[in-house]
Design a protein around this motif. Structure first.
Motif, PDB file in Angstrom:
ATOM      1  N   SER A   4      -4.366  16.376   0.672  1.00 32.93           N
ATOM      2  CA  SER A   4      -4.185  17.753   1.146  1.00 32.93           C
ATOM      3  C   SER A   4      -2.882  18.372   0.654  1.00 32.93           C
ATOM      4  CB  SER A   4      -4.239  17.808   2.669  1.00 32.93           C
ATOM      5  OG  SER A   4      -3.189  17.033   3.232  1.00 32.93           O
ATOM      6  N   THR A  36       0.842  -1.192   0.000  1.00 35.97           N
ATOM      7  CA  THR A  36       0.000   0.000   0.000  1.00 35.97           C
ATOM      8  C   THR A  36       0.877   1.241   0.000  1.00 35.97           C
ATOM      9  OG1 THR A  36      -1.690  -1.177   1.276  1.00 35.97           O
ATOM     10  CG2 THR A  36      -1.823   1.219   1.257  1.00 35.97           C
ATOM     11  N   ARG A  58       0.443   5.550   0.344  1.00 35.09           N
ATOM     12  CA  ARG A  58      -0.492   6.575   0.814  1.00 35.09           C
ATOM     13  C   ARG A  58      -0.157   7.915   0.166  1.00 35.09           C
ATOM     14  NH1 ARG A  58      -2.982   7.492   6.568  1.00 35.09           N
ATOM     15  NH2 ARG A  58      -3.513   9.695   6.444  1.00 35.09           N
ATOM     16  N   ARG A  78      -7.925   3.603  -3.771  1.00 35.22           N
ATOM     17  CA  ARG A  78      -8.856   3.627  -2.634  1.00 35.22           C
ATOM     18  C   ARG A  78      -8.979   5.078  -2.173  1.00 35.22           C
ATOM     19  NH1 ARG A  78      -7.141  -0.290   1.745  1.00 35.22           N
ATOM     20  NH2 ARG A  78      -7.994  -1.789   0.263  1.00 35.22           N
ATOM     21  N   LEU A  79     -10.186   5.624  -2.303  1.00 35.20           N
ATOM     22  CA  LEU A  79     -10.430   7.004  -1.894  1.00 35.20           C
ATOM     23  C   LEU A  79     -10.815   7.023  -0.420  1.00 35.20           C
ATOM     24  CD1 LEU A  79     -12.452   8.178  -5.010  1.00 35.20           C
ATOM     25  CD2 LEU A  79      -9.979   8.200  -4.652  1.00 35.20           C
ATOM     26  N   CYS A  80     -10.071   7.788   0.347  1.00 34.94           N
ATOM     27  CA  CYS A  80     -10.288   7.835   1.803  1.00 34.94           C
ATOM     28  C   CYS A  80     -10.654   9.247   2.248  1.00 34.94           C
ATOM     29  CB  CYS A  80      -9.019   7.402   2.551  1.00 34.94           C
ATOM     30  SG  CYS A  80      -8.409   5.785   2.090  1.00 34.94           S
ATOM     31  N   GLU A  89      -3.808   4.484  -1.545  1.00 36.20           N
ATOM     32  CA  GLU A  89      -4.774   5.132  -0.663  1.00 36.20           C
ATOM     33  C   GLU A  89      -4.655   6.638  -0.848  1.00 36.20           C
ATOM     34  OE1 GLU A  89      -4.174   3.987   3.392  1.00 36.20           O
ATOM     35  OE2 GLU A  89      -5.147   2.054   3.099  1.00 36.20           O
ATOM     36  N   LEU A  90      -5.703   7.234  -1.340  1.00 37.26           N
ATOM     37  CA  LEU A  90      -5.732   8.681  -1.527  1.00 37.26           C
ATOM     38  C   LEU A  90      -6.542   9.281  -0.393  1.00 37.26           C
ATOM     39  CD1 LEU A  90      -5.069  11.199  -3.181  1.00 37.26           C
ATOM     40  CD2 LEU A  90      -7.137  10.746  -4.515  1.00 37.26           C
ATOM     41  N   HIS A  91      -5.858   9.927   0.521  1.00 40.82           N
ATOM     42  CA  HIS A  91      -6.512  10.525   1.682  1.00 40.82           C
ATOM     43  C   HIS A  91      -6.923  11.962   1.383  1.00 40.82           C
ATOM     44  CE1 HIS A  91      -5.766   7.273   4.616  1.00 40.82           C
ATOM     45  NE2 HIS A  91      -4.902   6.942   3.684  1.00 40.82           N
ATOM     46  N   ASP A  92      -7.889  12.446   2.149  1.00 36.96           N
ATOM     47  CA  ASP A  92      -8.422  13.810   1.966  1.00 36.96           C
ATOM     48  C   ASP A  92      -8.969  14.004   0.561  1.00 36.96           C
ATOM     49  OD1 ASP A  92      -7.760  14.682   4.617  1.00 36.96           O
ATOM     50  OD2 ASP A  92      -5.679  14.911   3.957  1.00 36.96           O
ATOM     51  N   THR A  93      -9.674  12.991   0.078  1.00 37.25           N
ATOM     52  CA  THR A  93     -10.214  13.027  -1.279  1.00 37.25           C
ATOM     53  C   THR A  93     -11.189  14.179  -1.479  1.00 37.25           C
ATOM     54  OG1 THR A  93      -9.966  10.639  -1.421  1.00 37.25           O
ATOM     55  CG2 THR A  93     -11.385  11.666  -3.048  1.00 37.25           C
ATOM     56  N   GLU A 100      -1.351  11.823   0.180  1.00 37.02           N
ATOM     57  CA  GLU A 100      -2.095  12.801   0.969  1.00 37.02           C
ATOM     58  C   GLU A 100      -2.715  13.836   0.036  1.00 37.02           C
ATOM     59  OE1 GLU A 100      -2.757  12.573   4.088  1.00 37.02           O
ATOM     60  OE2 GLU A 100      -1.382  10.930   4.547  1.00 37.02           O
TER      61      GLU A 100
END
Length: 108
Positions: free
Chosen positions: A9, A3, A5, A106-108, A65-69, A7
């Protein structure tokens, strides 16, 4: 599954996207900092080409994993749209060669 990650943002513009991508995927110093180069670097994840720090086994998939989508969608929707398109294009390449799809976004 391996995985990585991203960010959302931090992805405020294309320059930031490519800087972060080069860092988290381990792209080489000569990475072209455009989406064609991004696709090229992730199109051979099961080969020993040194284009990223990841090397997948035949049945492995790299999860992005794409955080703060939601924030990315508001600030730079074109980046999110292009990222979705490019992940799909890369997986299509793998499918064309009869291989298991290599990426999950994966949009988080």
């Amino acid at each position: 599954m391996p995985t990585v990650r991203l960010e959302g943002s931090l992805l405020t513009d294309w320059d930031a996207f490519h800087t972060e991508s080069q860092k988290v995927f381990g792209f080489p110093d000569f990475y072209g900092r455009n989406m064609s180069a991004w696709i090229d670097c992730l199109s051979y994840l099961r080969d020993e080409d040194g284009m990223s720090k990841f090397r997948l086994k035949p049945n492995e998939t790299l999860i992005i994993e794409l955080h703060d989508t939601e924030l990315l969608q508001k600030k730079a929707p074109e980046i999110l749209e292009e990222l979705r398109f490019c992940v799909s294009a890369i997986n299509e390449r793998y499918d064309d060669y009869g291989e298991k799809l290599a990426l999950i976004l994966r949009l988080c």
